[in-house]
Structures are given as structure tokens and as C-alpha cells.
Design a protein around this motif. Structure first.
Motif, PDB file in Angstrom:
ATOM      1  N   ASN A   1      -7.469   5.032  -6.237  1.00  0.00           N
ATOM      2  CA  ASN A   1      -6.087   4.563  -6.277  1.00  0.00           C
ATOM      3  C   ASN A   1      -5.122   5.699  -6.608  1.00  0.00           C
ATOM      4  O   ASN A   1      -4.049   5.815  -6.011  1.00  0.00           O
ATOM      5  N   THR A   2      -5.493   6.511  -7.586  1.00  0.00           N
ATOM      6  CA  THR A   2      -4.656   7.657  -7.937  1.00  0.00           C
ATOM      7  C   THR A   2      -4.531   8.614  -6.758  1.00  0.00           C
ATOM      8  O   THR A   2      -3.436   9.087  -6.425  1.00  0.00           O
ATOM      9  N   TRP A   3      -5.660   8.882  -6.109  1.00  0.00           N
ATOM     10  CA  TRP A   3      -5.639   9.778  -4.947  1.00  0.00           C
ATOM     11  C   TRP A   3      -4.735   9.215  -3.846  1.00  0.00           C
ATOM     12  O   TRP A   3      -3.923   9.945  -3.256  1.00  0.00           O
ATOM     13  N   ALA A   4      -4.854   7.915  -3.566  1.00  0.00           N
ATOM     14  CA  ALA A   4      -4.075   7.298  -2.492  1.00  0.00           C
ATOM     15  C   ALA A   4      -2.583   7.323  -2.803  1.00  0.00           C
ATOM     16  O   ALA A   4      -1.756   7.544  -1.903  1.00  0.00           O
ATOM     17  N   ARG A   5      -2.219   7.089  -4.066  1.00  0.00           N
ATOM     18  CA  ARG A   5      -0.796   7.167  -4.429  1.00  0.00           C
ATOM     19  C   ARG A   5      -0.271   8.587  -4.260  1.00  0.00           C
ATOM     20  O   ARG A   5       0.831   8.800  -3.745  1.00  0.00           O
ATOM     21  N   ASP A   6      -1.044   9.574  -4.685  1.00  0.00           N
ATOM     22  CA  ASP A   6      -0.612  10.964  -4.555  1.00  0.00           C
ATOM     23  C   ASP A   6      -0.502  11.360  -3.083  1.00  0.00           C
ATOM     24  O   ASP A   6       0.445  12.058  -2.686  1.00  0.00           O
ATOM     25  N   PHE A   7      -1.454  10.909  -2.278  1.00  0.00           N
ATOM     26  CA  PHE A   7      -1.427  11.222  -0.845  1.00  0.00           C
ATOM     27  C   PHE A   7      -0.181  10.625  -0.196  1.00  0.00           C
ATOM     28  O   PHE A   7       0.520  11.286   0.569  1.00  0.00           O
ATOM     29  N   ALA A   8       0.106   9.371  -0.526  1.00  0.00           N
ATOM     30  CA  ALA A   8       1.280   8.710   0.048  1.00  0.00           C
ATOM     31  C   ALA A   8       2.562   9.409  -0.385  1.00  0.00           C
ATOM     32  O   ALA A   8       3.502   9.560   0.414  1.00  0.00           O
ATOM     33  N   ALA A   9       2.613   9.848  -1.638  1.00  0.00           N
ATOM     34  CA  ALA A   9       3.833  10.484  -2.151  1.00  0.00           C
ATOM     35  C   ALA A   9       4.145  11.786  -1.421  1.00  0.00           C
ATOM     36  O   ALA A   9       5.312  12.186  -1.338  1.00  0.00           O
TER      37      ALA A   9
ATOM     38  N   THR B   1       3.131  12.407   1.830  1.00  0.00           N
ATOM     39  CA  THR B   1       2.895  12.237   3.268  1.00  0.00           C
ATOM     40  C   THR B   1       3.944  11.308   3.869  1.00  0.00           C
ATOM     41  O   THR B   1       3.904  10.096   3.615  1.00  0.00           O
ATOM     42  N   PRO B   2       4.861  11.814   4.652  1.00  0.00           N
ATOM     43  CA  PRO B   2       5.877  10.958   5.274  1.00  0.00           C
ATOM     44  C   PRO B   2       5.240   9.843   6.106  1.00  0.00           C
ATOM     45  O   PRO B   2       4.295  10.073   6.859  1.00  0.00           O
ATOM     46  N   GLY B   3       5.761   8.628   5.920  1.00  0.00           N
ATOM     47  CA  GLY B   3       5.261   7.483   6.672  1.00  0.00           C
ATOM     48  C   GLY B   3       4.106   6.759   6.033  1.00  0.00           C
ATOM     49  O   GLY B   3       3.768   5.650   6.446  1.00  0.00           O
ATOM     50  N   CYS B   4       3.489   7.365   5.019  1.00  0.00           N
ATOM     51  CA  CYS B   4       2.315   6.747   4.392  1.00  0.00           C
ATOM     52  C   CYS B   4       2.746   5.819   3.264  1.00  0.00           C
ATOM     53  O   CYS B   4       3.516   6.201   2.380  1.00  0.00           O
ATOM     54  N   VAL B   5       2.252   4.604   3.303  1.00  0.00           N
ATOM     55  CA  VAL B   5       2.573   3.571   2.317  1.00  0.00           C
ATOM     56  C   VAL B   5       1.505   3.597   1.220  1.00  0.00           C
ATOM     57  O   VAL B   5       0.307   3.642   1.514  1.00  0.00           O
ATOM     58  N   PRO B   6       1.890   3.550  -0.050  1.00  0.00           N
ATOM     59  CA  PRO B   6       0.894   3.601  -1.135  1.00  0.00           C
ATOM     60  C   PRO B   6      -0.091   2.438  -1.064  1.00  0.00           C
ATOM     61  O   PRO B   6       0.309   1.276  -0.948  1.00  0.00           O
ATOM     62  N   SER B   7      -1.376   2.752  -1.131  1.00  0.00           N
ATOM     63  CA  SER B   7      -2.424   1.736  -1.038  1.00  0.00           C
ATOM     64  C   SER B   7      -3.374   1.848  -2.215  1.00  0.00           C
ATOM     65  O   SER B   7      -3.363   2.836  -2.950  1.00  0.00           O
ATOM     66  N   GLY B   8      -4.197   0.820  -2.369  1.00  0.00           N
ATOM     67  CA  GLY B   8      -5.145   0.801  -3.470  1.00  0.00           C
ATOM     68  C   GLY B   8      -6.362  -0.034  -3.122  1.00  0.00           C
ATOM     69  O   GLY B   8      -6.486  -0.560  -2.010  1.00  0.00           O
ATOM     70  N   THR B   9      -7.238  -0.167  -4.086  1.00  0.00           N
ATOM     71  CA  THR B   9      -8.467  -0.913  -3.873  1.00  0.00           C
ATOM     72  C   THR B   9      -8.986  -1.380  -5.227  1.00  0.00           C
ATOM     73  O   THR B   9      -8.384  -1.118  -6.268  1.00  0.00           O
TER      74      THR B   9
ATOM     75  N   ARG C   1      -3.264  -3.814 -12.064  1.00  0.00           N
ATOM     76  CA  ARG C   1      -1.932  -3.977 -12.645  1.00  0.00           C
ATOM     77  C   ARG C   1      -1.193  -2.647 -12.660  1.00  0.00           C
ATOM     78  O   ARG C   1      -0.002  -2.573 -12.317  1.00  0.00           O
ATOM     79  N   GLU C   2      -1.866  -1.574 -13.060  1.00  0.00           N
ATOM     80  CA  GLU C   2      -1.237  -0.261 -13.067  1.00  0.00           C
ATOM     81  C   GLU C   2      -0.793   0.129 -11.650  1.00  0.00           C
ATOM     82  O   GLU C   2       0.323   0.631 -11.461  1.00  0.00           O
ATOM     83  N   ALA C   3      -1.669  -0.106 -10.673  1.00  0.00           N
ATOM     84  CA  ALA C   3      -1.330   0.255  -9.297  1.00  0.00           C
ATOM     85  C   ALA C   3      -0.111  -0.505  -8.807  1.00  0.00           C
ATOM     86  O   ALA C   3       0.784   0.068  -8.174  1.00  0.00           O
TER      87      ALA C   3
ATOM     88  N   THR D   1       2.114   0.397  -5.547  1.00  0.00           N
ATOM     89  CA  THR D   1       1.132   0.170  -4.481  1.00  0.00           C
ATOM     90  C   THR D   1       1.521  -1.079  -3.687  1.00  0.00           C
ATOM     91  O   THR D   1       1.794  -2.129  -4.263  1.00  0.00           O
ATOM     92  N   ARG D   2       1.524  -0.953  -2.347  1.00  0.00           N
ATOM     93  CA  ARG D   2       2.043  -2.031  -1.504  1.00  0.00           C
ATOM     94  C   ARG D   2       0.989  -2.709  -0.640  1.00  0.00           C
ATOM     95  O   ARG D   2       1.294  -3.696   0.039  1.00  0.00           O
ATOM     96  N   VAL D   3      -0.230  -2.210  -0.644  1.00  0.00           N
ATOM     97  CA  VAL D   3      -1.298  -2.853   0.125  1.00  0.00           C
ATOM     98  C   VAL D   3      -2.628  -2.418  -0.485  1.00  0.00           C
ATOM     99  O   VAL D   3      -2.764  -1.290  -0.973  1.00  0.00           O
ATOM    100  N   PHE D   4      -3.592  -3.329  -0.499  1.00  0.00           N
ATOM    101  CA  PHE D   4      -4.931  -3.042  -1.011  1.00  0.00           C
ATOM    102  C   PHE D   4      -5.950  -3.221   0.111  1.00  0.00           C
ATOM    103  O   PHE D   4      -5.688  -3.897   1.104  1.00  0.00           O
ATOM    104  N   LYS D   5      -7.110  -2.621  -0.084  1.00  0.00           N
ATOM    105  CA  LYS D   5      -8.208  -2.759   0.878  1.00  0.00           C
ATOM    106  C   LYS D   5      -9.468  -3.151   0.126  1.00  0.00           C
ATOM    107  O   LYS D   5      -9.795  -2.572  -0.911  1.00  0.00           O
ATOM    108  N   VAL D   6     -10.188  -4.144   0.642  1.00  0.00           N
ATOM    109  CA  VAL D   6     -11.518  -4.468   0.143  1.00  0.00           C
ATOM    110  C   VAL D   6     -12.476  -4.478   1.328  1.00  0.00           C
ATOM    111  O   VAL D   6     -12.114  -4.921   2.419  1.00  0.00           O
ATOM    112  N   HIS D   7     -13.669  -3.979   1.102  1.00  0.00           N
ATOM    113  CA  HIS D   7     -14.682  -3.882   2.159  1.00  0.00           C
ATOM    114  C   HIS D   7     -15.956  -4.532   1.624  1.00  0.00           C
ATOM    115  O   HIS D   7     -16.736  -3.902   0.926  1.00  0.00           O
ATOM    116  N   LEU D   8     -16.120  -5.811   1.934  1.00  0.00           N
ATOM    117  CA  LEU D   8     -17.214  -6.567   1.331  1.00  0.00           C
ATOM    118  C   LEU D   8     -18.575  -6.149   1.868  1.00  0.00           C
ATOM    119  O   LEU D   8     -19.587  -6.338   1.188  1.00  0.00           O
ATOM    120  N   GLN D   9     -18.611  -5.587   3.062  1.00  0.00           N
ATOM    121  CA  GLN D   9     -19.888  -5.114   3.595  1.00  0.00           C
ATOM    122  C   GLN D   9     -20.310  -3.827   2.894  1.00  0.00           C
ATOM    123  O   GLN D   9     -21.407  -3.733   2.351  1.00  0.00           O
TER     124      GLN D   9
END
Length: 288
Positions: free
Chosen positions: A88-96, A98-106, A118-120, A125-133
Motif C-alpha cells: 500500500n505504501t509503495w502504491a501510494r508513492d508510485f501514484a504520487a 506518476t501522472p494519471g495514476c490513481v492511489p490504490s491499495g490491497t 483505515r490508514e490507506a 487511496t481510491r481503489v483496492f484490489k483483492v485476488h482470491l486465487q
């Protein structure tokens, strides 16, 4: 359609660009592990899966820009405990940066999940991803109940790989995620890959008011050879114009980006449908 044709295609629809809700950028060591897995795709899936856009981060961003993808998340996902928070920290930093990139989390079913979700959320953070497989966990795990509740209350979308394709997991299919929705009926779930191969059953989940489905890899020749989308369900996609959203799985696709768009155009559901799917719905979900 070729990639070079894509900007003229979306301009012809009257769009300013594309919004893709299912794009992956990951820390180098994680992306390299993902690519190594796809290198053995014939063992896992029974078919080769060459990565079309296996280039540097800089080149991949240039590719998205050239295609006209104006907004996208860098979707991350863990496969074990004690991984989600730093992703999550990496994704927020990447989005910050990277133009066009929306902050994401998991998240992952672990005692700390509620706190780092909650922190995210608090940090934008505006979208999350879960990968149940890949994660191999049950979304009904009680430790996640507060997480789902937070996301439902926030109205933040969760892109969920909950279908059983390309290979089933212990907790994939419409049943487990369906039970989560029964507990949290306002949850904004975006079912990845149109829920393949349980297409009809996942389309049925749109009886919940905020369930969407993304197009990721669905309807393309590659996927049609493995898990074809029933032709009699195409009218339902048309009826769900406001619930279907563009997803691609860039860069981890075994064909060109344009192939996904051509597959959608070939449905002949009309320009208004394509505009909604390729831009309007994604913009709304990502809060653009």
C-alpha cells in the motif's frame, strides 16, 4: 485494430481518453516473480502466455500515454501475510510520482488489516484490489469483516478477482464473494474479468446496487479459446451499460492492448455503451 489506431478510435467516440481500472504496476521484485510465473504458463494453464509489454516501468508508462490511457491504478495484491501494508505504501508513492495514476491499495486476512486499510483510506487511496486465487484466502474470514464495512461505508471500489479463471482457487466463484455482499450489500465490488468462467452467476451479482464488472481479458480471442463468453449473455452486457468498466490487465497480457478494445467494439452494443465502459464508468468509480 492496432495500438497505433487506439487514439483515433477513442477520439471517434468523442472521448478525451481511456480510463482503465485494471492495470498493474508492482515493485520490481514482485513484478519479476509474476512474470516468472507466466513464463511457466503452459504448466499452470495449459497454454503459453507471453507478456506483450514486458518492458521497463518508464516504457510501460510511455505505452499507456501513447494509447491515451489517462487514468489507471497500479493494482497491487499480496500472496502472504505481512505484505499488504508495504504494498500500500509503495502504491501510494508510485501514484504520487506518476501522472494519471490513481492511489490504490490491497489487504490480506490478518489482524492488522483493519488498521492499515483505515490508514490507506485516510491517505487518499481510491481503489483496492483483492485476488482470491493468488491470495488463497476466504473473503468471508471474520478478520476482514471490519475491512469490508469500512470500504462499504467509504464507497471505495474493490477490484476483486473472485472468478475461477484461469484456474480455480479454494475460495473463488460467486459463492464466497456473494456472501460478503449479503453481509455488506452497499459494497462497491468490481468483479474482475467479467467473473470468468462463471459469467452469468457474477452478472447476477449486479442485483446489488454497487456491483460492477470489468472487462479484463474477457471476450478476446485468447480468452474465448479457453473460457468463451456465452453469446446469449451479450444483451445483458448492454443492459448493464453503467456497470461494465474497462479493464485490461496491462502489462501482463499475451496480445496487444488494442485487442481488448476491438473485442468490445465487436459486441456492437453502440457508441454510448463504449463511451460508458471505456471512460465514464471508470471515471466515476475512481472519483475523477
Amino acid at each position: 485494430m492496432r495500438d497505433d489506431d487506439v487514439p483515433a478510435w477513442w477520439r471517434g467516440l468523442g472521448l478525451d481518453g481511456l480510463v482503465d481500472i485494471h492495470v498493474h504496476f508492482l515493485p520490481d521484485q514482485v513484478m519479476n516473480a509474476v512474470w516468472a510465473y507466466f513464463d511457466r504458463a503452459s504448466e499452470h494453464y495449459g497454454t503459453e502466455w507471453p507478456i506483450t509489454y514486458r518492458t521497463s516501468v518508464e516504457e510501460r508508462l510511455k505505452t499507456l500515454q501513447a494509447l491515451g490511457v489517462q487514468a489507471f491504478p497500479a493494482l497491487v495484491y499480496p500472496h502472504k501475510p505481512d505484505m499488504a501494508a508495504w504494498l500500500n505504501t509503495w502504491a501510494r508513492d508510485f501514484a504520487a510520482s506518476t501522472p494519471g495514476c490513481v492511489p490504490s491499495g490491497t489487504f490480506y486476512p490478518e489482524p492488522t488489516a483493519s488498521a492499515y486499510v483505515r490508514e490507506a483510506l485516510d491517505l487518499g487511496t481510491r481503489v483496492f484490489k483483492v485476488h482470491l486465487q493468488v491470495g488463497g484466502y476466504d473473503p468471508r474470514d471474520p478478520v476482514l469483516d471490519d475491512v469490508w464495512g469500512q470500504l462499504a461505508e467509504a464507497g471505495t471500489p474493490v477490484v476483486a478477482h473472485c472468478g475461477s479463471g484461469p484456474i480455480p482457487g479454494r475460495h473463488t466463484g460467486p459463492g464466497p464473494i456473494g456472501e460478503v455482499l449479503r453481509q455488506h450489500p452497499q459494497l462497491t465490488v468490481v468483479v474482475a474479468h467479467l467473473g470468468m468462467p462463471e459469467y452469468a452467476e457474477h452478472l447476477d451479482l449486479t442485483s446489488y446496487p454497487n456491483v460492477h464488472l470489468d472487462t479484463t481479458m474477457a471476450l478476446t480471442p485468447f480468452t474465448e479459446a479457453l473460457m468463451p463468453f456465452p453469446r446469449d449473455l451479450i444483451p445483458r452486457l448492454g443492459d448493464l451499460q453503467d456497470r461494465i468498466v474497462l479493464g485490461s490487465d496491462f502489462p501482463n497480457i499475451p496480445y496487444s492492448y488494442a485487442t481488448q478494445l476491438q473485442a468490445l467494439a465487436d459486441l456492437d452494443l453502440g457508441d454510448a455503451w463504449l463511451r460508458a465502459v471505456c471512460s465514464v464508468n471508470g471515471s466515476r468509480l475512481l472519483g475523477l
